[in-house]
Structures are given as C-alpha cells and as structure tokens.
Design a protein around this motif. Structure first.
Motif, mmCIF file in Angstrom:
data_model
loop_
_atom_site.group_PDB
_atom_site.id
_atom_site.type_symbol
_atom_site.label_atom_id
_atom_site.label_comp_id
_atom_site.label_asym_id
_atom_site.label_seq_id
_atom_site.Cartn_x
_atom_site.Cartn_y
_atom_site.Cartn_z
ATOM 1 N N LEU A 471 23.420 63.014 49.557
ATOM 2 C CA LEU A 471 23.291 61.994 49.331
ATOM 3 C C LEU A 471 23.383 60.916 48.340
ATOM 4 O O LEU A 471 23.545 59.828 47.937
ATOM 5 N N ARG A 472 23.434 62.227 47.052
ATOM 6 C CA ARG A 472 23.110 60.915 45.482
ATOM 7 C C ARG A 472 24.697 60.315 45.640
ATOM 8 O O ARG A 472 24.876 58.782 45.652
ATOM 9 N N GLU A 473 25.677 61.127 46.447
ATOM 10 C CA GLU A 473 27.567 60.585 46.381
ATOM 11 C C GLU A 473 26.832 59.096 47.306
ATOM 12 O O GLU A 473 28.269 58.091 47.544
ATOM 13 N N SER A 474 26.205 59.179 48.674
ATOM 14 C CA SER A 474 26.413 58.314 49.379
ATOM 15 C C SER A 474 25.301 57.098 48.608
ATOM 16 O O SER A 474 25.718 56.165 49.206
ATOM 17 N N GLU A 475 24.336 57.407 47.879
ATOM 18 C CA GLU A 475 23.836 56.573 47.601
ATOM 19 C C GLU A 475 24.600 55.270 46.902
ATOM 20 O O GLU A 475 24.815 54.745 46.728
ATOM 21 N N HIS A 476 25.228 56.520 45.719
ATOM 22 C CA HIS A 476 26.448 56.038 44.434
ATOM 23 C C HIS A 476 27.619 54.872 45.996
ATOM 24 O O HIS A 476 27.688 53.640 45.737
ATOM 25 N N ARG A 477 28.468 54.972 46.809
ATOM 26 C CA ARG A 477 28.555 54.047 47.746
ATOM 27 C C ARG A 477 27.939 53.004 48.656
ATOM 28 O O ARG A 477 28.746 52.156 48.423
ATOM 29 N N TYR A 478 27.095 53.415 48.794
ATOM 30 C CA TYR A 478 26.070 51.927 49.353
ATOM 31 C C TYR A 478 25.232 51.172 48.129
ATOM 32 O O TYR A 478 25.681 49.899 48.581
ATOM 33 N N ARG A 479 25.395 51.971 47.024
ATOM 34 C CA ARG A 479 25.109 51.167 46.297
ATOM 35 C C ARG A 479 26.596 50.104 45.360
ATOM 36 O O ARG A 479 26.131 48.363 45.322
ATOM 37 N N GLU A 480 27.305 50.158 45.585
ATOM 38 C CA GLU A 480 28.550 49.591 45.564
ATOM 39 C C GLU A 480 28.827 48.593 46.357
ATOM 40 O O GLU A 480 29.330 48.188 46.371
ATOM 41 N N LEU A 481 28.359 49.389 48.001
ATOM 42 C CA LEU A 481 29.082 48.367 48.607
ATOM 43 C C LEU A 481 27.741 46.658 49.236
ATOM 44 O O LEU A 481 28.335 45.576 49.199
ATOM 45 N N VAL A 482 26.369 47.258 48.072
ATOM 46 C CA VAL A 482 25.814 46.652 48.082
ATOM 47 C C VAL A 482 25.563 45.658 47.328
ATOM 48 O O VAL A 482 25.671 44.603 47.650
ATOM 49 N N ASP A 483 26.320 45.771 46.368
ATOM 50 C CA ASP A 483 27.002 45.194 44.882
ATOM 51 C C ASP A 483 27.838 43.857 45.699
ATOM 52 O O ASP A 483 27.897 43.336 45.545
ATOM 53 N N THR A 484 28.674 44.929 46.430
ATOM 54 C CA THR A 484 29.495 43.792 46.712
ATOM 55 C C THR A 484 29.306 42.799 47.681
ATOM 56 O O THR A 484 29.503 41.596 48.097
ATOM 57 N N LEU A 485 28.213 43.491 48.619
ATOM 58 C CA LEU A 485 27.311 42.526 50.243
ATOM 59 C C LEU A 485 26.975 41.043 48.821
ATOM 60 O O LEU A 485 26.945 39.981 48.959
ATOM 61 N N GLU A 486 26.423 42.096 47.329
ATOM 62 C CA GLU A 486 25.292 40.896 47.170
ATOM 63 C C GLU A 486 26.765 39.291 46.462
ATOM 64 O O GLU A 486 25.840 38.490 46.297
ATOM 65 N N GLY A 487 27.257 39.992 45.614
ATOM 66 C CA GLY A 487 28.688 38.979 45.387
ATOM 67 C C GLY A 487 28.800 38.275 45.928
ATOM 68 O O GLY A 487 29.040 36.608 46.137
ATOM 69 N N HIS A 488 28.975 38.901 48.008
ATOM 70 C CA HIS A 488 30.071 37.798 48.692
ATOM 71 C C HIS A 488 28.606 36.855 48.750
ATOM 72 O O HIS A 488 28.506 35.705 48.649
ATOM 73 N N VAL A 489 27.333 37.136 49.557
ATOM 74 C CA VAL A 489 25.803 36.496 49.382
ATOM 75 C C VAL A 489 26.027 36.032 48.393
ATOM 76 O O VAL A 489 25.786 34.027 48.481
ATOM 77 N N GLY A 490 25.421 35.780 46.736
ATOM 78 C CA GLY A 490 25.642 35.088 46.061
ATOM 79 C C GLY A 490 26.912 33.654 46.152
ATOM 80 O O GLY A 490 26.498 32.658 46.131
ATOM 81 N N GLU A 491 27.784 34.202 46.476
ATOM 82 C CA GLU A 491 29.224 33.540 46.022
ATOM 83 C C GLU A 491 28.521 32.257 47.793
ATOM 84 O O GLU A 491 28.970 30.759 47.210
ATOM 85 N N ARG A 492 27.805 32.853 48.647
ATOM 86 C CA ARG A 492 27.672 32.129 49.478
ATOM 87 C C ARG A 492 26.449 31.217 49.621
ATOM 88 O O ARG A 492 26.925 30.072 50.040
ATOM 89 N N THR A 493 25.445 31.660 48.983
ATOM 90 C CA THR A 493 24.544 31.045 48.593
ATOM 91 C C THR A 493 24.334 30.007 47.773
ATOM 92 O O THR A 493 24.162 28.590 47.842
ATOM 93 N N ARG A 494 25.659 29.966 46.886
ATOM 94 C CA ARG A 494 26.162 29.098 45.896
ATOM 95 C C ARG A 494 27.060 27.448 46.437
ATOM 96 O O ARG A 494 26.702 26.818 46.580
ATOM 97 N N GLU A 495 27.921 28.054 47.799
ATOM 98 C CA GLU A 495 27.749 27.284 48.178
ATOM 99 C C GLU A 495 27.141 26.489 48.981
ATOM 100 O O GLU A 495 27.780 25.402 49.411
ATOM 101 N N LEU A 496 26.894 27.156 49.680
ATOM 102 C CA LEU A 496 25.318 26.208 50.520
ATOM 103 C C LEU A 496 24.808 25.602 49.923
ATOM 104 O O LEU A 496 24.376 24.619 49.941
ATOM 105 N N SER A 497 24.222 25.729 48.493
ATOM 106 C CA SER A 497 23.523 25.155 47.455
ATOM 107 C C SER A 497 24.077 23.654 47.391
ATOM 108 O O SER A 497 24.085 22.312 47.525
#
Length: 732
Positions: A471-497
């Motif tokens: 579960l810890r390894e899965s959490e690590h992979r999940y956090r990496e995915l979340v960080d990636t998604l957050e980066g995409h969401v942040g970039e998209r948010t800036r574009e929308l703003s």
C-alpha cells in the motif's frame, strides 16, 4: 546488654559491700547516674534520627527528658562533689529532675498516637482501675510512717513529692498504654521503656521516703535503681533503632507476645503490692492493714469483672472462629470448584488463542523465567518441547536494528508500568528469516509495588506488514500521479484564468469601441436635424428619430452587458443587513420613478438580519422593483408589496405586483439573458432578471418566480440568515 550487666555488677560490688568509704561511694553514685542518663539521652537521639513523623517526635522528647535529668545530675554533682554539700536537697538540680516526668508523659502520648487503638472500652477502664489500685496499695505501705515522722518542711517535701509524682504518673500512663494498645513489632522496645519507668517509680518512691524521714545516703540500696532505669531506657532506644533498620511488621508471634503482656501485668501489679507489704512489714498498723485490705478487695472485684469480660469476649471469639471455620470449609470447596474451572478456562484460552493465531507468554520478572504457549512456539516454527523457556529465547531473536529500541521501551515500561505495553518488532524464525510480530503485555505488581509478573501475547503480522508495504508503494505511485495531475490542472487553470481575463478585457474594450460609433451616430443625427431641419419632411425626421432611438437602445444594452460582467467579477463584501431598512432606503432613492408610475409600494419585511453583499442586494432589489413598475403600469392602481418569511433557516424576501403576469411555463426562462416574454410595448434589454439571478447566486442564495397571467407576479429571493452563519462559524 552484657556490658550493662557487667557494669551493674561492678557498681553493686563497689557501693554495697562496704569496700569503699562514704565519700567514694558518693562519687561512684554521682558519676554512674550521670553517665547512665547521658547514654540514655544519646540512644534516644539515635532512635529519633532513624524514625519519621510522630515516632521521631516521641523519641526526641524522650531524649530531652534524659538530657533534663542529666543536667540536674550535673548540678547535683557540683553541689556534692565540688562544694561538699552532702545530699544537696533541695537545690537547682531538682529543676532538671522535675522536668523528666512531664517530658516522658508528653513523649508517651506522642508515641501512642502512632498505634492502633483498641475498641474494648470496659477492658481499658478495668486496666486503669487495676493500675490505680496497685499504686494505692504501694503508696499506703510506703508513706504511712514517713507522713507521721516527716522531718523536712512542707515546701521541701512538696518538691520531692512533685518530682516523683510526675514520674509515677508517667509509669501509670506507660503501663496503661502498654496494656490497652497494640504495639506490634515495637512491643519489646515499649516494654523496656515501661519497665524503665517502673524501676524509676520504685526508686523515686524509696528516695522520697528516705528524704522525708532524713534517712537517705550514698549507701542506700535503692540507689542502683536510677542506673538500672536508665540502662533499660537505653536498651529500649537501641531496640527501636534495630526495629526500624529491619522494617516494621505485625506477625502472629508478636500478637501472642501482646497477649502474654495482658496476662502478666495483673500478676506484676499484685507482686508490687506484695513486695511493698513484705519489705515494710514492721511498719504495718491496724489502720494500714484495713486500707490495704480495702484496696485489695477493689482490685479483686475489678480483676474478676475484667476476667469475666475477657471470658465473654473469648466465647464470642470462639463462636466467630467456629463460624469462620465453617465458612473456610465452604470456601475451600468453592476454591476447588474454581480451580477446576480455572484449568478448564486455561485450556479454552489456549485453544482460542491457537484458533486465532495468538501466542501467549508469561514472564516472571524476579526469576527471569518465561513460559511460552504452544501457539507462541509454533509461530516461530518450533514444537512445544523444542524451545527453552528462558527470557533470552525472546531477546536474542530480536532483529539487530530494533534490539536497543525494544529493550529500552521495555525497561522504561517496567520502571513505570501503567497501561499496556505494545510494540511491533521482528523475531528470527526457525528458518532464519525475520518475521513481524505485534507484542502486547501488562504487569501484575507485587505487594511491595514492584513488578512481579508480565503477561501478554504475540501475533504474527508479517502478511499485514507486506500489505502495508504494498500500500505504501501504491500510495507513492498515487502521489506521483496526483502531483502530475495537479501540475496539469494548475497549468490548465492558469490558461483558463488568462482566457477569462482576456475575455473580460475584450468585453470592456468591445463595449467601449461599440459605444464610440453610437455616440457618433447620435451626434451626427442631431447635427443633421439641426442643419437641415427646414428642408426635412416629417418622414425624414422620423427616420432620424428612429436612428437616434436605436443608438440609445444599443447603448443601454451595452451598459447592461457591462453590468452583467461586473456582477460576475466584482469582489463581494458580506455583512448583516436589515432588509426592511434596506428596502425603505432604496424606495426613497426611486421616489420619482414610483410617483411617475403612480404606484403604491408597501413594505412589510421581517427585521431579521441576512448575510449578503449590500451592492449585490441593491442590484437585485432595484431590478425587481423596476421590473414590477414596468409591468404594472397598465393596472388601474399599480401596487407593489415587499414582504418576507423564514423558511428552513433561510430568509425568503417576496416582491409582488398586480401587473400583467406571465405564463408559469416560462418561470425558468425569464431569468435567461436576452429572453423577453413581453417585448411588444415594454422597453428593456432582457438582461435585468438574468442580472438578478447572477447576483443572488453569488451571494449563496436562490431566486424564482410564480405568476398567473393577468393577476401579477411574485418574485422570491432566498438568502442566508446572519445569525445562522455566525453560529455555524462558531461550531466549526
């Protein structure tokens, strides 16, 4: 004790065998008395320093009593040995002697306060009566003749009587306390102290008798009594020191010793009476015999009633013992049954533990012996007979990386064994691999408060640890995915703003650029009408007016669009607002429009404050009032009503008119932008109600409408209550 026996024997040989002169005997007496009293004071001080609380206070007072006597003896020695005054009585030495008795009484009461008091009131009264009767008999035998032949003055006799009366009272108190309280392991020490006061009392009585008849001297045989008394006092203090170093205890032999004291004391009192009668037999008279007989009769009566009381108590005790024996037999039978149940319960616990995969262990801490259950050994890969039951079998299997931490936690828990000991650690399996275990345990304390046994369990949690790692390894992979998604969401948010900001700026720019040609159209139309006014026909003038009206409607539309855009982007400032007061102020600002429409406006609003943005609320109510005025102008007497109600913790504001109304099927469409149900004959851009809905939504509210064609319309605005929102914030 041997040293004192030798010293007393030597003292007796020197003084009472006529081997020395009177002056030498006087010197030996004075020095022996002083040394004996000083030794008693030193030992009492040692006993005080080894004790605590009231015990220390009692022995300090005893030490002060011996010091007072020693001081008096020093003064006596100065008078007799240095100044040559034979038997210096009365003198300043008597001050120290008189202090001895009261201090001893005070110390006895302090010592008695540390003991268990017996509750048999009659027995204590009888004990005191026997003591007083025996003392009365001794006093009658001792002082009958001296009172008749007294050769000193009343004041001198009063001094010596006072000295020895206080000591006698101390002896009475001591023997009464000895007889009436439980002394436990202090019985020997207190008995020696009581015996010391007994010897002191007898010696004092003989000394008082000798002084009164002027027969006291260095060769008086009772002089040895003071040395013996202080020797017994010192032995009592030393016994107390030994008791304190060994620790207090209350054993059955000590209680039996207390019983011997209770049996012997009456005999001791009778012995004192008999010895006084025998030693002073030649002084007996008929009157003395009568008084002594009366005292003995009273003594016998009290003793008989005391023994009857003790016999009755013994019968009660025997009955209680018989009842206790029967209860013990029944308890033994129940204990046998409980023991059988215990063995069955142990077997059930062992089977339950095996079924649940729980290993049990029991650690005897003082002996360091451990008992492991069969399941415990199985979890480590061993059969029941293969794993020795030693503490090292657990500690040596700890993982090297966790050894110090686990042992340290265990030691800290044993120093303060509160709650439950719990630790996750790895133990070496029989196959050499380390497996994870959860160990839990609690401590059973001994009577002394030290840890005695520790009992607990272990559970193999290796599968859970492996799952946890997965579960810890899965959490690590999940956090990496979340960080990636957050980066995409942040970039998209800036574009929308950025796009949103550009669209807003575009709207303002377009509005500004559109209004410029409209102003030009309006201006040129005015110039054309002014310059060619005389040459234009009525039709041509109509064309110019229609162009000007179109430009004005277009300008109004652009202004409304800008207002709509501002509502979307403006910063809101919420606060409590009284809707009644707010509407009344709004009506005052729109008086001209209301009078022009000939409308009647009625305000019947609740004064409960709402939480809203004042500018947003002004936009809402202004548009609703203008809308009501516009669509009510056809009525005979336009009437607009503002009222309210509280519904489900919200404030519902209503705006009712008696205008043309609308079809209920369009109740949602009227709030859409550019949607006009009554375009013909009514001016407007179709943005007002859309602006109302946008402003209400931004304040966290709702807006809706209800109507019947030809009977007016009602608009509802639901807003938050200010006090409900404040209460919610306080709860959070």
């Amino acid at each position: 004790m041997k040293a004192w026996a030798a010293a007393l024997l030597l003292y007796t040989l020197i003084v009472y065998t006529n081997l020395v002169s009177y002056q030498t005997a006087t010197f030996v007496n004075d020095i022996a008395w002083m040394i004996a009293a000083a030794l008693a004071a030193i030992s009492s001080m040692r006993a005080a320093l080894s004790l605590q609380g009231r015990d220390r206070a009692a022995w300090l007072i005893f030490a002060l009593a011996c010091i007072a006597w020693t001081a008096g003896q020093v003064v006596w020695n100065v008078y007799e040995l240095y100044l040559g005054i034979r038997v210096p009585f009365p003198s300043y030495a008597d001050i120290g002697y008189m202090l001895f008795g009261p201090l001893m009484i005070l110390g006895l009461f302090a010592l008695r306060a540390t003991q268990e008091e017996r509750r048999m009131t009659w027995l204590r009264v009888a004990n005191l009566g026997l003591i007083l009767c025996a003392l009365t008999g001794v006093l009658i035998a001792t002082f009958t003749r001296p009172l008749g032949e007294m050769r000193h003055s009343i004041m001198d006799s009063l001094i010596v009587v006072t000295e020895n009366t206080t000591i006698t009272l101390a002896f009475i108190v001591a023997i009464y306390f000895l007889w009436s309280y439980r002394w436990g392991d202090r019985l020997a020490s207190y008995s020696l102290l009581t015996l010391s006061l007994a010897v002191q009392t007898v010696t004092g009585l003989m000394y008082t008798r000798g002084i009164m008849v002027n027969e006291y001297g260095a060769f008086s045989y009772f002089n040895i009594g003071w040395v013996l008394a202080f020797a017994l006092h010192q032995l009592a203090a030393e016994a107390q020191v030994r008791i304190d170093s060994r620790g207090r205890e209350d054993s059955i032999p000590m209680r039996q010793s207390q019983g011997w004291v209770e049996a012997i004391v009456p005999s001791f009192l009778l012995l004192c009476v008999a010895m006084s009668a025998a030693l002073l037999a030649e002084e007996l008279t008929t009157r003395t015999i009568q008084l002594r007989t009366l005292v003995l009769v009273i003594f016998s009566a009290i003793l008989a009633s005391r023994e009857a009381w003790l016999y009755w108590q013994g019968q009660q005790l025997r009955a209680a013992l018989d009842s206790s024996e029967q209860a013990l037999t029944r308890a033994r039978e129940r204990l046998t049954g409980v023991d059988t149940q215990r063995r069955e319960l142990e077997r059930d616990v062992e089977m339950t533990a095996r079924a649940g995969g729980v290993g049990l262990w029991e650690w005897d801490i003082p002996s360091n012996q451990v008992r492991f259950s069969r399941e415990y050994k199985r979890q480590l890969g061993y059969e029941e007979h293969e794993l020795p039951e030693r503490f090292e079998e657990w500690s040596n299997r700890l993982h090297p990386e966790e050894y110090s931490e686990v042992i340290g936690n265990l030691e800290r828990f044993l120093r303060k064994p509160e709650g439950e000991f719990s630790v996750e650690h790895r133990l070496r399996h029989r196959d050499g691999e380390y497996r994870w275990f959860l160990a839990r345990g609690c401590v059973a304390l001994e009577a002394t408060g030290r840890p005695g046994k520790m009992l607990g369990s272990i559970v193999d949690i290796t599968p859970f640890k492996e799952l946890e790692q997965s579960l810890r390894e899965s959490e690590h992979r999940y956090r990496e995915l979340v960080d990636t998604l957050e980066g995409h969401v942040g970039e998209r948010t800036r574009e929308l703003s950025d796009a949103y900001r550009e669209s807003r700026n575009f709207a303002y720019a377009v509005a500004h650029d559109l209004k410029a040609p409209l102003r030009a159209i309006n201006g040129f139309c005015a110039l054309l009408e002014q310059s060619a006014g005389g040459r234009l026909s009525d039709v041509e003038r109509g064309y110019i007016e229609r162009a000007r009206q179109g430009a004005m409607r277009m300008s109004a539309l652009i202004d409304d669009l800008l207002d709509y855009s501002r509502v979307e982007h403006r910063e809101q400032r919420f606060g409590p607002i009284d809707c009644r007061e707010f509407v009344e102020e709004l009506i005052d600002t729109m008086t001209d429009a209301i009078e022009e429409a000939g409308a009647e406006v009625q305000v019947d609003l609740d004064r409960t404050p709402v939480l809203a943005d004042s500018e947003g609320l002004r936009i809402v109510l202004t548009n609703l009032l203008e809308n009501a005025l516009k669509f009510s102008k056809g009525a005979q007497r336009p009437r607009i009503v503002f009222d309210s109600c509280l519904d489900s913790g919200r404030y519902v504001l209503k705006v009712r008119d008696n205008g043309i109304g609308f079809d209920p099927a369009y109740r949602d469409k009227i709030f859409e932008i550019f949607n006009r149900l009554h375009a013909a004959g009514y001016e407007g851009t179709g943005i007002g109600l859309a602006l109302v809905r946008k402003a209400v939504q931004r304040m966290g509210g709702e807006v809706w409408a209800d109507s019947t064609p030809g009977q007016g319309a009602t608009f509802y605005v639901s807003l938050k209550l200010a006090r409900a929102e404040a209460a919610k914030r306080r709860t959070v």
